[in-house]
Design a protein around this motif. Structure first.
Motif, PDB file in Angstrom:
ATOM      1  N   PHE A   1      12.555  13.241  -1.023  1.00  0.00           N
ATOM      2  CA  PHE A   1      12.221  12.830  -2.382  1.00  0.00           C
ATOM      3  C   PHE A   1      13.175  11.721  -2.822  1.00  0.00           C
ATOM      4  O   PHE A   1      14.389  11.820  -2.622  1.00  0.00           O
ATOM      5  CB  PHE A   1      12.341  14.012  -3.350  1.00  0.00           C
ATOM      6  N   LEU A   2      12.636  10.685  -3.437  1.00  0.00           N
ATOM      7  CA  LEU A   2      13.426   9.605  -4.015  1.00  0.00           C
ATOM      8  C   LEU A   2      13.411   9.772  -5.527  1.00  0.00           C
ATOM      9  O   LEU A   2      12.343   9.744  -6.145  1.00  0.00           O
ATOM     10  CB  LEU A   2      12.839   8.245  -3.624  1.00  0.00           C
ATOM     11  N   HIS A   3      14.577   9.969  -6.120  1.00  0.00           N
ATOM     12  CA  HIS A   3      14.642  10.224  -7.558  1.00  0.00           C
ATOM     13  C   HIS A   3      15.691   9.318  -8.191  1.00  0.00           C
ATOM     14  O   HIS A   3      16.307   8.479  -7.533  1.00  0.00           O
ATOM     15  CB  HIS A   3      14.963  11.694  -7.825  1.00  0.00           C
ATOM     16  N   GLY A   4      15.891   9.502  -9.487  1.00  0.00           N
ATOM     17  CA  GLY A   4      16.884   8.715 -10.209  1.00  0.00           C
ATOM     18  C   GLY A   4      16.288   7.446 -10.802  1.00  0.00           C
ATOM     19  O   GLY A   4      15.106   7.148 -10.650  1.00  0.00           O
ATOM     20  N   ARG A   5      17.146   6.691 -11.472  1.00  0.00           N
ATOM     21  CA  ARG A   5      16.718   5.454 -12.131  1.00  0.00           C
ATOM     22  C   ARG A   5      17.480   4.283 -11.544  1.00  0.00           C
ATOM     23  O   ARG A   5      18.696   4.351 -11.399  1.00  0.00           O
ATOM     24  CB  ARG A   5      16.949   5.540 -13.643  1.00  0.00           C
ATOM     25  N   GLY A   6      16.761   3.221 -11.208  1.00  0.00           N
ATOM     26  CA  GLY A   6      17.435   2.082 -10.618  1.00  0.00           C
ATOM     27  C   GLY A   6      16.529   0.890 -10.453  1.00  0.00           C
ATOM     28  O   GLY A   6      15.316   0.941 -10.710  1.00  0.00           O
ATOM     29  N   LEU A   7      17.100  -0.203  -9.971  1.00  0.00           N
ATOM     30  CA  LEU A   7      16.385  -1.461  -9.811  1.00  0.00           C
ATOM     31  C   LEU A   7      15.227  -1.352  -8.823  1.00  0.00           C
ATOM     32  O   LEU A   7      14.222  -2.044  -8.944  1.00  0.00           O
ATOM     33  CB  LEU A   7      17.359  -2.549  -9.342  1.00  0.00           C
ATOM     34  N   LEU A   8      15.369  -0.481  -7.825  1.00  0.00           N
ATOM     35  CA  LEU A   8      14.354  -0.397  -6.772  1.00  0.00           C
ATOM     36  C   LEU A   8      13.090   0.344  -7.188  1.00  0.00           C
ATOM     37  O   LEU A   8      12.123   0.396  -6.428  1.00  0.00           O
ATOM     38  CB  LEU A   8      14.938   0.281  -5.529  1.00  0.00           C
ATOM     39  N   HIS A   9      13.093   0.932  -8.387  1.00  0.00           N
ATOM     40  CA  HIS A   9      11.909   1.687  -8.806  1.00  0.00           C
ATOM     41  C   HIS A   9      10.673   0.804  -8.824  1.00  0.00           C
ATOM     42  O   HIS A   9       9.585   1.226  -8.404  1.00  0.00           O
ATOM     43  CB  HIS A   9      12.128   2.305 -10.182  1.00  0.00           C
ATOM     44  N   ARG A  10      10.809  -0.439  -9.287  1.00  0.00           N
ATOM     45  CA  ARG A  10       9.658  -1.349  -9.336  1.00  0.00           C
ATOM     46  C   ARG A  10       9.116  -1.607  -7.923  1.00  0.00           C
ATOM     47  O   ARG A  10       7.911  -1.708  -7.720  1.00  0.00           O
ATOM     48  CB  ARG A  10      10.051  -2.672  -9.987  1.00  0.00           C
ATOM     49  N   LYS A  11      10.010  -1.707  -6.945  1.00  0.00           N
ATOM     50  CA  LYS A  11       9.578  -1.883  -5.556  1.00  0.00           C
ATOM     51  C   LYS A  11       8.798  -0.669  -5.073  1.00  0.00           C
ATOM     52  O   LYS A  11       7.778  -0.776  -4.387  1.00  0.00           O
ATOM     53  CB  LYS A  11      10.794  -2.108  -4.661  1.00  0.00           C
ATOM     54  N   LEU A  12       9.305   0.527  -5.412  1.00  0.00           N
ATOM     55  CA  LEU A  12       8.661   1.759  -4.956  1.00  0.00           C
ATOM     56  C   LEU A  12       7.264   1.910  -5.532  1.00  0.00           C
ATOM     57  O   LEU A  12       6.416   2.603  -4.960  1.00  0.00           O
ATOM     58  CB  LEU A  12       9.526   2.971  -5.337  1.00  0.00           C
ATOM     59  N   GLU A  13       7.032   1.266  -6.690  1.00  0.00           N
ATOM     60  CA  GLU A  13       5.717   1.343  -7.327  1.00  0.00           C
ATOM     61  C   GLU A  13       4.710   0.384  -6.706  1.00  0.00           C
ATOM     62  O   GLU A  13       3.510   0.510  -6.917  1.00  0.00           O
ATOM     63  CB  GLU A  13       5.840   1.032  -8.826  1.00  0.00           C
ATOM     64  N   GLN A  14       5.179  -0.589  -5.937  1.00  0.00           N
ATOM     65  CA  GLN A  14       4.282  -1.573  -5.350  1.00  0.00           C
ATOM     66  C   GLN A  14       3.385  -0.924  -4.295  1.00  0.00           C
ATOM     67  O   GLN A  14       3.825  -0.072  -3.520  1.00  0.00           O
ATOM     68  CB  GLN A  14       5.076  -2.710  -4.700  1.00  0.00           C
ATOM     69  N   ASN A  15       2.151  -1.339  -4.260  1.00  0.00           N
ATOM     70  CA  ASN A  15       1.201  -0.798  -3.287  1.00  0.00           C
ATOM     71  C   ASN A  15       1.688  -1.053  -1.860  1.00  0.00           C
ATOM     72  O   ASN A  15       2.014  -2.180  -1.500  1.00  0.00           O
ATOM     73  CB  ASN A  15      -0.175  -1.439  -3.473  1.00  0.00           C
ATOM     74  N   GLY A  16       1.753   0.003  -1.088  1.00  0.00           N
ATOM     75  CA  GLY A  16       2.083  -0.113   0.320  1.00  0.00           C
ATOM     76  C   GLY A  16       3.552  -0.095   0.665  1.00  0.00           C
ATOM     77  O   GLY A  16       3.899   0.068   1.843  1.00  0.00           O
ATOM     78  N   PHE A  17       4.454  -0.242  -0.323  1.00  0.00           N
ATOM     79  CA  PHE A  17       5.873  -0.321  -0.006  1.00  0.00           C
ATOM     80  C   PHE A  17       6.380   0.979   0.638  1.00  0.00           C
ATOM     81  O   PHE A  17       6.999   0.957   1.699  1.00  0.00           O
ATOM     82  CB  PHE A  17       6.687  -0.623  -1.270  1.00  0.00           C
ATOM     83  N   VAL A  18       6.110   2.097  -0.009  1.00  0.00           N
ATOM     84  CA  VAL A  18       6.614   3.383   0.495  1.00  0.00           C
ATOM     85  C   VAL A  18       5.969   3.716   1.831  1.00  0.00           C
ATOM     86  O   VAL A  18       6.636   4.183   2.765  1.00  0.00           O
ATOM     87  CB  VAL A  18       6.366   4.507  -0.532  1.00  0.00           C
ATOM     88  N   GLN A  19       4.654   3.449   1.959  1.00  0.00           N
ATOM     89  CA  GLN A  19       3.969   3.756   3.208  1.00  0.00           C
ATOM     90  C   GLN A  19       4.497   2.893   4.349  1.00  0.00           C
ATOM     91  O   GLN A  19       4.655   3.365   5.487  1.00  0.00           O
ATOM     92  CB  GLN A  19       2.458   3.542   3.044  1.00  0.00           C
ATOM     93  N   ASP A  20       4.802   1.626   4.058  1.00  0.00           N
ATOM     94  CA  ASP A  20       5.357   0.741   5.092  1.00  0.00           C
ATOM     95  C   ASP A  20       6.732   1.233   5.553  1.00  0.00           C
ATOM     96  O   ASP A  20       7.036   1.248   6.751  1.00  0.00           O
ATOM     97  CB  ASP A  20       5.479  -0.688   4.556  1.00  0.00           C
ATOM     98  N   LEU A  21       7.569   1.621   4.582  1.00  0.00           N
ATOM     99  CA  LEU A  21       8.901   2.127   4.922  1.00  0.00           C
ATOM    100  C   LEU A  21       8.787   3.394   5.761  1.00  0.00           C
ATOM    101  O   LEU A  21       9.494   3.554   6.770  1.00  0.00           O
ATOM    102  CB  LEU A  21       9.706   2.397   3.651  1.00  0.00           C
ATOM    103  N   LEU A  22       7.884   4.272   5.376  1.00  0.00           N
ATOM    104  CA  LEU A  22       7.665   5.517   6.116  1.00  0.00           C
ATOM    105  C   LEU A  22       7.221   5.227   7.545  1.00  0.00           C
ATOM    106  O   LEU A  22       7.730   5.829   8.502  1.00  0.00           O
ATOM    107  CB  LEU A  22       6.620   6.367   5.393  1.00  0.00           C
ATOM    108  N   GLN A  23       6.300   4.287   7.698  1.00  0.00           N
ATOM    109  CA  GLN A  23       5.783   3.973   9.017  1.00  0.00           C
ATOM    110  C   GLN A  23       6.861   3.390   9.924  1.00  0.00           C
ATOM    111  O   GLN A  23       6.968   3.752  11.110  1.00  0.00           O
ATOM    112  CB  GLN A  23       4.615   2.987   8.894  1.00  0.00           C
ATOM    113  N   VAL A  24       7.689   2.492   9.387  1.00  0.00           N
ATOM    114  CA  VAL A  24       8.765   1.899  10.174  1.00  0.00           C
ATOM    115  C   VAL A  24       9.754   2.965  10.642  1.00  0.00           C
ATOM    116  O   VAL A  24      10.163   2.997  11.813  1.00  0.00           O
ATOM    117  CB  VAL A  24       9.496   0.806   9.369  1.00  0.00           C
TER     118      VAL A  24
END
Length: 445
Positions: free
Chosen positions: A304-327
């Motif tokens: 789980f990724l929690h907390g508040r920070g600059l990267l939250h906007r990145k995590l909301e982008q379509n495909g970002f989390v899935q790409d990181l998971l796949q890599v």
């Protein structure tokens, strides 16, 4: 009474299908599928290595009432190893493997005892299983009842009794729900006091997959948990207890891990992370921690990724989390050799986002806005007793006709944590409003 030792295990769930893990490499999927069998083999190895006097299984040996032939033959083969060493085994059926389930007609060693489903049965245990030896030494009495059908709703614990006049150590095998654990079906329901009053010296429980000791001594009441976790809901080490019974009926329990695949649920905060590289490295560190803790086992991790920070906007982008998971998964797959070796692999089951945007508290405190007013009120509430009293009085005025709610607020008002709680509530309201509309924190026009 001489000392003796036995293994208490439950909920083997042999040949569990591991649903929901279909999109994984073949070698990892096969390792998962075989893990209940591997954990069971580990149990048999443990019994032989420790030279225990006997083994008890407290229900759900199989995963389904219509047990697979593969599971039945594996059980037969492994129990034969114990029979060769003259280590007897005592088994009750549970809700997953009731007596009326479909099963093959197999021949079992004479050291294997399946307890009756008609009534609570009592069997005397002799040293090394030699019940026909000259002057055999009786060391314990096993009491238990199997499930005839999938559901058992009676409190059968009330039917367990000591043998009249017997000084033997009595062990009660029961597959049931003690004190109504809401996370499990309420089969063979009973209260802990029922078990304490039944006259047993040790309760070998099954059905609840969380390892726990409900009562320390006289009697000892124990759930060993299952021997192999099957999802992230069953995270952490899984295994059995080696129970050493000593003079005076005292028991010493030693937990022995048996699992071949270990499940983890972890979380990390994105607070302070300024780049995707920093996030990837932090995730990799958590995975490495799991690898080291697993001691050669395969691991499955939900993060789980929690907390508040600059990267939250990145995590909301379509495909970002899935790409990181796949890599991250692909990098782990490099660890699977051509022979399919999966030891030390950490399979990332999922990355789940529960983070939020960064909030500039100092900026909001200075803002001429509703948010600014909420934050300033939160700060003042912790310092200004009169303001606190005013807020609580207003809350109680709005509770006219709600006696129970007024009572709760009155208790909160008189508690030491009341002011701090009001302050936190104001801050939370402000944060939620800011996340719903970031413009709310700006300057008023």
């Amino acid at each position: 009474m001489s000392d003796f030792r036995f293994i208490h295990a439950a909920d083997l769930h042999l040949d569990s299908p591991f649903r929901g893990m279909s999109h994984v490499p073949d070698a990892i999927r096969e390792r998962l599928r075989a893990s209940t069998f591997t954990a069971f083999t580990n149990l048999i190895d443990l019994a032989l290595r420790e030279q225990v006097d006997f083994v008890v299984f407290s229900g759900d040996v199989y995963d389904a009432a219509d047990r697979s032939l593969r599971a039945q033959l594996r059980l037969q083969r492994e129990l034969q190893r114990l029979a060769t060493a003259r280590i007897p085994v005592y088994i009750i059926h549970g809700n997953h493997d009731p007596e009326d389930g479909m099963h093959a007609e197999l021949t079992w060693p004479d050291t294997v005892h399946f307890l009756s489903s008609k009534e609570v049965e009592t069997i005397i245990v002799y040293r090394c299983g030699h019940s026909e030896a000259s002057e055999p030494e009786a060391i314990a009495a096993i009491c238990g009842i199997s499930y005839a059908h999938k559901a058992l709703h009676e409190n059968v614990a009330l039917s367990y009794k000591r043998l009249a006049g017997s000084s033997l150590f009595h062990i009660g095998l029961l597959h049931g729900n003690v004190d109504g654990d809401v996370g499990h079906d309420n089969y063979a329901p009973c209260a802990k006091r029922d078990l304490i009053q039944a006259g047993m010296d040790y309760w070998a429980l099954g059905h609840i997959h969380l390892r726990q000791i409900l009562h320390e001594q006289e009697p000892c009441i124990v759930y060993p948990g299952n021997i192999q976790g099957r999802s992230v809901k069953e995270a952490g080490a899984k295994g059995c207890y080696i129970v050493h019974v000593m003079e005076g009926r005292q028991t010493r329990l030693t937990f022995a891990p048996l699992d071949d695949v270990r499940w983890y649920t972890e979380s990390i905060s994105i607070e302070g992370l300024e780049s995707e590289q920093a996030l990837k490295e932090l995730v990799e560190q958590v995975m490495q921690n799991c690898r080291e803790a697993s001691l050669g086992r395969m691991s499955v991790l939900r993060l789980f990724l929690h907390g508040r920070g600059l990267l939250h906007r990145k995590l909301e982008q379509n495909g970002f989390v899935q790409d990181l998971l796949q890599v991250l998964r692909e990098e782990e797959e490099y660890g699977v050799s051509a022979e399919g070796e999966t030891s030390n692999i950490v399979w990332l089951e999922s990355l789940q986002v529960d983070s939020g945007s960064e909030v500039d508290v100092e900026h909001i405190l200075e803002a001429d806005s509703f948010l600014g007013e909420l934050f300033r009120m939160a700060r003042q509430t912790n310092q200004d007793l009169d303001l606190y009293e005013e807020i609580m009085d207003q809350a109680m005025e709005s509770m006219q006709g709600h006696t129970r709610l007024r009572h709760v607020i009155e208790e909160l008002k008189d508690s030491e944590d009341g002011r701090a709680l009001i302050g936190r509530a104001c801050e939370l309201a402000a944060v939620l409003l800011e996340e719903a509309d970031p413009r709310a924190g700006g300057e008023a026009s």
